[in-house]
Design a protein around this motif. Structure first.
Motif, PDB file in Angstrom:
ATOM      1  N   GLN A  90      -6.519  21.371 -44.162  1.00 22.15           N
ATOM      2  CA  GLN A  90      -8.283  21.706 -43.723  1.00 22.15           C
ATOM      3  C   GLN A  90      -8.792  20.467 -43.624  1.00 22.15           C
ATOM      4  O   GLN A  90      -9.605  20.102 -44.663  1.00 22.15           O
ATOM      5  N   SER A  92     -12.020  20.379 -41.567  1.00 23.39           N
ATOM      6  CA  SER A  92     -12.673  20.722 -41.401  1.00 23.39           C
ATOM      7  C   SER A  92     -14.111  20.737 -42.674  1.00 23.39           C
ATOM      8  O   SER A  92     -13.619  21.918 -43.866  1.00 23.39           O
ATOM      9  N   HIS A  94     -16.277  22.820 -42.766  1.00 22.85           N
ATOM     10  CA  HIS A  94     -17.002  24.129 -43.381  1.00 22.85           C
ATOM     11  C   HIS A  94     -15.713  25.358 -44.079  1.00 22.85           C
ATOM     12  O   HIS A  94     -16.348  26.209 -44.317  1.00 22.85           O
ATOM     13  N   HIS A  95     -14.713  24.698 -43.934  1.00 20.81           N
ATOM     14  CA  HIS A  95     -13.115  25.705 -44.243  1.00 20.81           C
ATOM     15  C   HIS A  95     -13.978  26.619 -45.798  1.00 20.81           C
ATOM     16  O   HIS A  95     -13.344  27.569 -45.670  1.00 20.81           O
ATOM     17  N   THR A  98     -16.220  28.665 -43.608  1.00 21.43           N
ATOM     18  CA  THR A  98     -15.587  30.060 -43.271  1.00 21.43           C
ATOM     19  C   THR A  98     -14.259  30.792 -43.894  1.00 21.43           C
ATOM     20  O   THR A  98     -13.480  31.267 -43.201  1.00 21.43           O
ATOM     21  N   LYS A 104     -17.758  33.215 -41.095  1.00 22.54           N
ATOM     22  CA  LYS A 104     -17.487  32.548 -40.176  1.00 22.54           C
ATOM     23  C   LYS A 104     -18.025  32.786 -38.807  1.00 22.54           C
ATOM     24  O   LYS A 104     -17.495  31.845 -38.048  1.00 22.54           O
ATOM     25  N   PHE A 136     -23.441  22.920 -39.403  1.00 20.04           N
ATOM     26  CA  PHE A 136     -22.642  23.141 -39.214  1.00 20.04           C
ATOM     27  C   PHE A 136     -21.608  24.258 -37.910  1.00 20.04           C
ATOM     28  O   PHE A 136     -21.104  24.276 -37.066  1.00 20.04           O
ATOM     29  N   THR A 137     -22.855  24.212 -36.326  1.00 21.23           N
ATOM     30  CA  THR A 137     -23.335  24.069 -35.120  1.00 21.23           C
ATOM     31  C   THR A 137     -23.755  23.479 -34.300  1.00 21.23           C
ATOM     32  O   THR A 137     -23.588  23.305 -33.405  1.00 21.23           O
TER      33      THR A 137
END
Length: 234
Positions: A90, A92, A94-95, A98, A104, A136-137
């Motif tokens: 992973q 990412s 933000h794992h 999420t 998530k 994270f977005t």
């Protein structure tokens, strides 16, 4: 290359930010943000050039140096075998967040939503989980870590006023909260699990204050425990 990385190393030693997190000569940011990539870049670039040198003496010196440098492979291997493997594969950032299905779903929703300022509660002055959903977005956050502005820009009084306003809003007692949101062009307001724990009775107060312009989008509910986002009505 030797001159370039040598100058950068000298700069990191003699030009530094006097961090608020330690004493005068404790260079936290130099250690975290300079030394690591100067080291890796220097080893990779100079090692490659020296291994390709026409001089046997230079090549052997490079081989010996790189072998000595590689002894830290033991520490990397030891960490690999002893550390947990739940995040294997992973990449990412933000794992860790999420893995929670509600978080998530919220990140997916905000990531696909039109651009706009995201408001999140202020937990501490720095090193806290505020602004997670904005970061994270790829959305702009109304306010991040106030202390980092002090570190990099000096004192900014308006930031502390804003922090107090955010805290008051999430407690449900900010006067003129709807006007304040619109003045700051806030489009999304995150109400996470932490808000339920800190201000268990504030949800209904906030809803009453802003429902005329903000619609509640729910992602989880269990009795009075709610997680979701208020979205500006356009």
């Amino acid at each position: 290359m030797a001159l370039t990385f040598g100058v950068m190393l000298l700069l990191s030693e003699f030009v530094y930010v006097d961090d608020v997190t330690g004493g005068k000569y404790e260079r936290t940011n130099s250690t975290m943000k300079w030394w690591g990539w100067i080291w890796c870049g220097g080893v990779a670039m100079l090692g490659t050039l020296c291994l390709g040198s026409p001089s046997r003496r230079v090549r052997w010196a490079a081989v010996i140096t790189l072998l000595l440098v590689s002894v830290y492979a033991y520490d990397l291997g030891r960490y690999y075998f002893l550390a947990g493997k739940t995040d294997r594969g992973q990449l990412s950032g933000h794992h860790w967040l999420t893995q929670d299905r509600t978080a998530k779903a919220m990140i997916h929703y905000l990531g696909e939503a039109p651009n706009g300022i995201v408001l999140e509660n202020q937990y501490e002055n720095a090193y806290s989980n505020t602004s997670l959903y904005a970061l994270f977005t790829g959305k702009p956050a109304l306010l991040g870590w106030p202390m980092h502005l002090v570190t990099w820009r000096g004192e900014v009084p308006d930031v502390w006023v804003m922090k107090d306003q955010v805290t008051a809003f999430y407690a449900g007692n900010l006067p003129g909260s709807l006007d304040w949101l619109q003045a700051n062009q806030v489009r999304y307001i995150v109400w996470s699990g932490e808000e339920n724990n800190k201000h268990p009775t504030a949800f209904n107060q906030i809803t009453q204050q802003i429902s005329s312009r903000y619609a509640w989008k729910e992602f989880y509910v269990a009795g009075e425990y709610r997680v979701g986002v208020w979205v500006l009505r356009l």
